[in-house]
Design a protein around this motif. Structure first.
Motif, PDB file in Angstrom:
ATOM      1  N   LYS A  73       0.804  -1.222   0.000  1.00  0.00           N
ATOM      2  CA  LYS A  73       0.000   0.000   0.000  1.00  0.00           C
ATOM      3  C   LYS A  73       0.834   1.266   0.000  1.00  0.00           C
ATOM      4  O   LYS A  73       0.371   2.316  -0.448  1.00  0.00           O
ATOM      5  CB  LYS A  73      -0.923   0.024   1.223  1.00  0.00           C
ATOM      6  CG  LYS A  73      -2.043  -0.991   1.193  1.00  0.00           C
ATOM      7  CD  LYS A  73      -2.938  -0.819   2.419  1.00  0.00           C
ATOM      8  CE  LYS A  73      -4.113  -1.769   2.395  1.00  0.00           C
ATOM      9  NZ  LYS A  73      -4.996  -1.559   3.580  1.00  0.00           N
ATOM     10  N   THR A  74       2.058   1.197   0.549  1.00  0.00           N
ATOM     11  CA  THR A  74       2.905   2.369   0.659  1.00  0.00           C
ATOM     12  C   THR A  74       4.311   2.045   0.181  1.00  0.00           C
ATOM     13  O   THR A  74       4.749   0.886   0.193  1.00  0.00           O
ATOM     14  CB  THR A  74       2.978   2.885   2.113  1.00  0.00           C
ATOM     15  OG1 THR A  74       3.409   1.818   2.969  1.00  0.00           O
ATOM     16  CG2 THR A  74       1.616   3.392   2.585  1.00  0.00           C
ATOM     17  N   ALA A  75       5.015   3.088  -0.249  1.00  0.00           N
ATOM     18  CA  ALA A  75       6.410   2.962  -0.661  1.00  0.00           C
ATOM     19  C   ALA A  75       7.145   4.212  -0.205  1.00  0.00           C
ATOM     20  O   ALA A  75       6.528   5.253   0.056  1.00  0.00           O
ATOM     21  CB  ALA A  75       6.514   2.784  -2.171  1.00  0.00           C
ATOM     22  N   ASN A  76       8.474   4.118  -0.136  1.00  0.00           N
ATOM     23  CA  ASN A  76       9.217   5.248   0.398  1.00  0.00           C
ATOM     24  C   ASN A  76      10.558   5.430  -0.267  1.00  0.00           C
ATOM     25  O   ASN A  76      11.038   4.589  -1.031  1.00  0.00           O
ATOM     26  CB  ASN A  76       9.380   5.111   1.919  1.00  0.00           C
ATOM     27  CG  ASN A  76      10.276   3.959   2.350  1.00  0.00           C
ATOM     28  OD1 ASN A  76      10.944   3.329   1.538  1.00  0.00           O
ATOM     29  ND2 ASN A  76      10.292   3.670   3.640  1.00  0.00           N
ATOM     30  N   ALA A  77      11.164   6.590   0.017  1.00  0.00           N
ATOM     31  CA  ALA A  77      12.555   6.897  -0.266  1.00  0.00           C
ATOM     32  C   ALA A  77      13.110   7.547   0.994  1.00  0.00           C
ATOM     33  O   ALA A  77      12.343   7.967   1.873  1.00  0.00           O
ATOM     34  CB  ALA A  77      12.669   7.824  -1.467  1.00  0.00           C
ATOM     35  N   LEU A  78      14.441   7.630   1.104  1.00  0.00           N
ATOM     36  CA  LEU A  78      15.061   8.031   2.363  1.00  0.00           C
ATOM     37  C   LEU A  78      16.053   9.169   2.167  1.00  0.00           C
ATOM     38  O   LEU A  78      16.735   9.240   1.145  1.00  0.00           O
ATOM     39  CB  LEU A  78      15.799   6.842   2.994  1.00  0.00           C
ATOM     40  CG  LEU A  78      15.035   5.522   3.113  1.00  0.00           C
ATOM     41  CD1 LEU A  78      15.951   4.441   3.680  1.00  0.00           C
ATOM     42  CD2 LEU A  78      13.789   5.679   3.971  1.00  0.00           C
ATOM     43  N   VAL A  79      16.127  10.043   3.177  1.00  0.00           N
ATOM     44  CA  VAL A  79      17.184  11.050   3.286  1.00  0.00           C
ATOM     45  C   VAL A  79      17.930  10.733   4.571  1.00  0.00           C
ATOM     46  O   VAL A  79      17.375  10.860   5.669  1.00  0.00           O
ATOM     47  CB  VAL A  79      16.609  12.481   3.332  1.00  0.00           C
ATOM     48  CG1 VAL A  79      17.731  13.496   3.542  1.00  0.00           C
ATOM     49  CG2 VAL A  79      15.818  12.790   2.058  1.00  0.00           C
ATOM     50  N   PHE A 103       1.187   6.760  -0.470  1.00  0.00           N
ATOM     51  CA  PHE A 103       0.345   5.603  -0.754  1.00  0.00           C
ATOM     52  C   PHE A 103       0.394   5.360  -2.253  1.00  0.00           C
ATOM     53  O   PHE A 103       0.317   6.308  -3.047  1.00  0.00           O
ATOM     54  CB  PHE A 103      -1.091   5.834  -0.262  1.00  0.00           C
ATOM     55  CG  PHE A 103      -1.242   5.701   1.231  1.00  0.00           C
ATOM     56  CD1 PHE A 103      -1.685   4.512   1.791  1.00  0.00           C
ATOM     57  CD2 PHE A 103      -0.899   6.746   2.077  1.00  0.00           C
ATOM     58  CE1 PHE A 103      -1.795   4.370   3.166  1.00  0.00           C
ATOM     59  CE2 PHE A 103      -1.011   6.620   3.450  1.00  0.00           C
ATOM     60  CZ  PHE A 103      -1.459   5.424   4.003  1.00  0.00           C
ATOM     61  N   THR A 104       0.538   4.115  -2.629  1.00  0.00           N
ATOM     62  CA  THR A 104       0.675   3.803  -4.049  1.00  0.00           C
ATOM     63  C   THR A 104      -0.612   4.054  -4.819  1.00  0.00           C
ATOM     64  O   THR A 104      -0.578   4.261  -6.031  1.00  0.00           O
ATOM     65  CB  THR A 104       1.136   2.346  -4.229  1.00  0.00           C
ATOM     66  OG1 THR A 104       0.228   1.474  -3.528  1.00  0.00           O
ATOM     67  CG2 THR A 104       2.543   2.157  -3.648  1.00  0.00           C
ATOM     68  N   SER A 105      -1.742   4.036  -4.128  1.00  0.00           N
ATOM     69  CA  SER A 105      -3.035   4.415  -4.710  1.00  0.00           C
ATOM     70  C   SER A 105      -3.876   5.014  -3.591  1.00  0.00           C
ATOM     71  O   SER A 105      -3.596   4.781  -2.409  1.00  0.00           O
ATOM     72  CB  SER A 105      -3.748   3.203  -5.329  1.00  0.00           C
ATOM     73  OG  SER A 105      -3.987   2.209  -4.361  1.00  0.00           O
ATOM     74  N   PRO A 106      -4.894   5.799  -3.912  1.00  0.00           N
ATOM     75  CA  PRO A 106      -5.685   6.437  -2.856  1.00  0.00           C
ATOM     76  C   PRO A 106      -6.276   5.408  -1.898  1.00  0.00           C
ATOM     77  O   PRO A 106      -6.937   4.453  -2.332  1.00  0.00           O
ATOM     78  CB  PRO A 106      -6.775   7.175  -3.635  1.00  0.00           C
ATOM     79  CG  PRO A 106      -6.176   7.440  -4.966  1.00  0.00           C
ATOM     80  CD  PRO A 106      -5.318   6.237  -5.267  1.00  0.00           C
ATOM     81  N   PRO A 107      -6.061   5.563  -0.596  1.00  0.00           N
ATOM     82  CA  PRO A 107      -6.604   4.590   0.357  1.00  0.00           C
ATOM     83  C   PRO A 107      -8.114   4.744   0.487  1.00  0.00           C
ATOM     84  O   PRO A 107      -8.644   5.858   0.355  1.00  0.00           O
ATOM     85  CB  PRO A 107      -5.905   4.948   1.669  1.00  0.00           C
ATOM     86  CG  PRO A 107      -5.504   6.378   1.513  1.00  0.00           C
ATOM     87  CD  PRO A 107      -5.244   6.597   0.056  1.00  0.00           C
ATOM     88  N   PRO A 108      -8.827   3.651   0.723  1.00  0.00           N
ATOM     89  CA  PRO A 108     -10.278   3.743   0.904  1.00  0.00           C
ATOM     90  C   PRO A 108     -10.620   4.473   2.196  1.00  0.00           C
ATOM     91  O   PRO A 108      -9.781   4.624   3.091  1.00  0.00           O
ATOM     92  CB  PRO A 108     -10.721   2.282   0.956  1.00  0.00           C
ATOM     93  CG  PRO A 108      -9.501   1.522   1.395  1.00  0.00           C
ATOM     94  CD  PRO A 108      -8.332   2.267   0.817  1.00  0.00           C
TER      95      PRO A 108
END
Length: 291
Positions: free
Chosen positions: A45-51, A64-69
């Protein structure tokens, strides 16, 4: 025997709208941050990148990879974009971070309460699977009180401090100076009491309208002593029309501003992500200041 430390800053979470992670990456790169690959969380459902910073802390840029319900139980599903949450370093579950905090809160009478640890994880872009334990306060207090992330796999898998280019930023950021929480004035005392139970230490500063704690000890880092500053957690009562609007209608209580230590004072005082406040703090100045 002393219990586990519950005041080590691990990471700060910045949310952007569904499907906009690449836009967030570009925005942070334009602010002079080096952004490292993250991955996709369990469930997809989610993905990330880091600093990642030389003091061992990091920013999690998440979407969120697509709009959550509407009924999505994820505590971040319906947050407004921007700084939405922050994590302290947990452990592998023994002793329980939640149990430690809840025992303190019972003794203090602060009302803080953390749920028992649950397992989470994500898969990196290179296929490596990371696992951790999360303990968090009730959903309504996420972002106002920290959650805890304790690694079951090596932390260096989750936080890529190597190669050292990951922690080199063109804006000269070397670590986190402060996290500033904004809250309705009538909630200041109760929230300060809860945070004291969570951290296990008393504030080092308490003045009308603001309470502050030193965080630490510092995490392991790739460079020897890149900064001698210790991050500060500030809790401040909203004042003025703009701040009251922020906490009552726009965002609710939570992170209002993140300060970063920079070695180049010409960076100026502050900047913005697309959705959040950033302050540059000159190395050598008092941690948490805005000079």
């Amino acid at each position: 025997m002393a219990g586990p430390s519950t005041r080590i800053l691990d990471h700060i979470v910045h949310l952007t709208p569904p499907g906009t992670l690449e836009d967030a990456v570009s925005s942070f790169q334009n602010l002079g941050f080096t952004v490292s690959p993250g991955g996709t969380h369990a469930g997809g459902k989610t993905a990330n990148a880091l600093v990642v910073f030389g003091d061992g802390t990091y920013l999690e840029l998440i979407h969120f990879t697509s709009p959550p319900p509407n009924d999505d139980p994820n505590p971040w599903a319906h947050k407004q974009p921007g700084w939405i949450d922050f994590a302290f370093l947990g452990n592998g579950g023994v002793p329980s971070i939640a149990g430690t905090i809840n025992a303190r809160a019972d003794a203090d009478g602060s009302g803080a309460h953390y749920a028992a640890e649950v397992q989470g994880g994500r898969t990196r872009e290179d296929g490596k699977v990371l696992e951790w334990l999360i303990s968090a306060p009730p959903g309504g207090e996420r972002g106002e009180l920290p959650f805890f992330c304790g690694d079951l796999t090596p932390r260096e898998w989750r936080v890529p401090l190597e190669p050292r280019s990951n922690v080199r930023h063109s804006n000269t950021a070397r670590g986190v100076a402060h996290v500033k929480l904004l809250i309705p004035p009538e909630d200041l005392t109760a929230t300060a009491n809860k945070l004291t139970s969570v951290l296990g230490i008393s504030p080092f500063s308490s003045i009308p309208g603001e309470v502050a704690w030193h965080l630490g000890p510092q995490l392991s880092r790739p460079d020897p002593a890149p900064t001698s500053s210790i991050p500060v957690l500030k809790l401040r009562a909203a004042e003025g029309e703009e701040e009251m609007e922020y906490v009552r209608r726009m965002r609710g209580p939570g992170i209002y501003e993140v300060g970063f230590i920079v070695s180049d004072p010409s960076q100026g005082r502050g900047a913005r992500t697309p959705y959040g406040r950033v302050v540059w703090v000159s190395a050598g100045s008092e941690s948490g200041s805005t000079t």
